[in-house]
Design an enzyme around this catalytic site. Structure first.
Site, PDB file in Angstrom:
ATOM      1  N   ASP A  80     -89.380 -38.665  88.387  1.00 22.14           N
ATOM      2  CA  ASP A  80     -88.217 -37.888  87.943  1.00 22.14           C
ATOM      3  C   ASP A  80     -86.959 -38.266  88.710  1.00 22.14           C
ATOM      4  O   ASP A  80     -87.015 -38.761  89.846  1.00 22.14           O
ATOM      5  CB  ASP A  80     -88.490 -36.388  88.076  1.00 22.14           C
ATOM      6  CG  ASP A  80     -88.882 -35.971  89.502  1.00 22.14           C
ATOM      7  OD1 ASP A  80     -89.628 -36.723  90.160  1.00 22.14           O
ATOM      8  OD2 ASP A  80     -88.431 -34.910  89.958  1.00 22.14           O
ATOM      9  N   GLU A 145     -90.739 -34.194  91.733  1.00 22.27           N
ATOM     10  CA  GLU A 145     -90.421 -34.217  93.166  1.00 22.27           C
ATOM     11  C   GLU A 145     -89.058 -33.608  93.445  1.00 22.27           C
ATOM     12  O   GLU A 145     -88.859 -32.930  94.459  1.00 22.27           O
ATOM     13  CB  GLU A 145     -90.466 -35.662  93.676  1.00 22.27           C
ATOM     14  CG  GLU A 145     -90.333 -35.805  95.205  1.00 22.27           C
ATOM     15  CD  GLU A 145     -88.884 -35.879  95.705  1.00 22.27           C
ATOM     16  OE1 GLU A 145     -88.659 -35.772  96.918  1.00 22.27           O
ATOM     17  OE2 GLU A 145     -87.965 -36.025  94.855  1.00 22.27           O
TER      18      GLU A 145
END
EC number: 3.5.1.14
Length: 398
Positions: A80, A145
């Site tokens: 991400d 994350e």
């Protein structure tokens, strides 16, 4: 710059990865997982896609060692990326365009799709050259994350993670802006504190005592004075990095109903980054004293506090570190150990007692983490593959 066929392929794979928009919020990881799965198979790796409870889907690639019972080496990265403000970018933030200097522009180039692709290409080279290692190597590509939930924090609690038998981790750090490479052996703890100030209400034309605004001013002054002292400490000592001081930032202020009514409650949310050597209980007691001194009805609400963070030892007691250091010494790399100022997935792994090295193989690179016009130079990217190739070879034979 003339590139070999192998280097061209590595850069093309990097660009393909960057062009997959895994940007917050509400990410659909399907295209990314399909790409990574195919890439892993092409590299000669075994690939598994896990969908554990409380965790979004993630990819684990594996290159089995000759003694798979030994604790493994995990190369971790996240899929991400943070949001972009396109109007501030000179290129399409998901175009992965290369300028005349060889800079590849895209969100995630530094944080951290570049590192993820360097891992893959380094292990691909090992396999292509027929190298065998004692320890199994896993490459994990995890979700979420950047928001800290439904990713590594959840994955480490699963049977799937336990079966990986992880003994050591390489994760991200930050680009070095000089010829040094930054090595994170720990990270600061993150505190979110909401200070709630209750006071008298009444007409806005009056001057009563004990108002919420007066109490809030006292609190803000205390936090800002502390912030100023920490900033001064950093400026006056060139040996300190951002991870060695406490950062303090006022993020949200709430209160009031309309212009002629004194608010009965005002709140302020502060975010602190606290270094590993700070006495957390002492600091928290100091903040509580500020609230007490501000007056009656001032409450310190601990929205989020991670008091103590584990530290990866950088000494002879840690055989993983000795192997890591040996590889860097052989390549004559300048390594600067530091405490990571921001949070990474390493905190969940260190909490389990697993040594974790935050190491992004990028130097002479402007730090543009979460910034506009994020880029990574293609030569720095390729150099990083060489660096990880050597480090991985050392660690996988510890």
């Amino acid at each position: 710059m003339l590139l070999t066929e192998e280097e061209q392929e590595a850069i093309i794979n990097f660009q393909k990865y960057l062009r997959i928009s895994t940007v917050h919020p509400n990410i659909n990881y399907d295209e990314c997982i399909t790409f990574l799965t195919q890439l892993g198979f092409e590299a000669g790796l075994t690939v598994h896609v896990f969908s554990p409870d409380l965790c979004k889907r993630l990819v684990v690639m594996t290159y089995e060692g000759t003694d798979p019972a030994l604790p493994s080496l995990l190369l971790n990265s996240h899929m991400d990326v943070v949001p972009v403000q396109e109007k501030h970018w000179k290129y399409d933030p998901f175009g992965a365009e290369i300028d005349k200097l060889g800079n590849i522009y895209a969100r995630g180039a530094q944080d951290m799709k570049g590192v993820g692709m360097q891992f893959v290409e380094a292990v691909r080279r090992c396999i292509k050259e027929g190298l065998k290692f004692r320890r199994t190597i896993h490459l994990s590509f995890v979700p979420e994350e950047e928001i800290g939930v439904k990713g590594m924090e959840s994955f480490v609690k699963t049977d799937e993670f336990k079966k990986l038998n992880v003994g050591c981790v390489i994760d991200e750090s930050m680009p070095g802006e000089t010829d040094e490479f930054l090595l994170a052996y720990a990270e600061r703890s993150s505190w979110h504190l909401e200070i709630i100030c209750n006071g008298v209400t009444g007409h806005g034309s009056l001057l009563p005592d004990n108002t919420a605004g007066e109490k809030l001013r006292h609190i803000i002054d205390k936090f800002m004075d502390f912030r100023k002292s920490e900033k001064k400490k950093l400026l006056n000592n060139s040996n300190l990095t951002l991870g060695d001081v406490t950062t303090v930032n006022l993020m949200i202020i709430k209160g009031g109903v309309q212009t002629n009514v004194l608010p009965s409650t005002m709140t302020a949310l502060f975010v602190l980054g606290v270094p590993v050597d700070v006495d957390c209980d002492k600091l928290l007691n100091t903040i509580r004293k500020w609230c007490q001194d501000a007056g009656d009805g001032v409450i310190c609400k601990e929205v989020k506090i991670n008091k103590y963070q584990e530290v990866t030892k950088l000494d002879k007691s840690n055989l993983w570190w000795m192997a890591f250091k040996n590889a860097c010494d052989e390549m004559k790399l300048k390594i600067k150990p530091l405490v990571m100022p921001g949070g990474t997935d390493s905190r969940f792994l260190r909490k389990l007692g697993i040594p974790s090295f935050g190491f992004s193989a990028m130097n002479n690179t402007k730090n543009l983490l979460h910034n506009h016009d994020e880029y990574l130079n293609q030569q720095i990217f390729l150099n990083g593959i060489d660096i990880y190739y050597k480090i991985i070879s050392e660690l996988a034979n510890v």
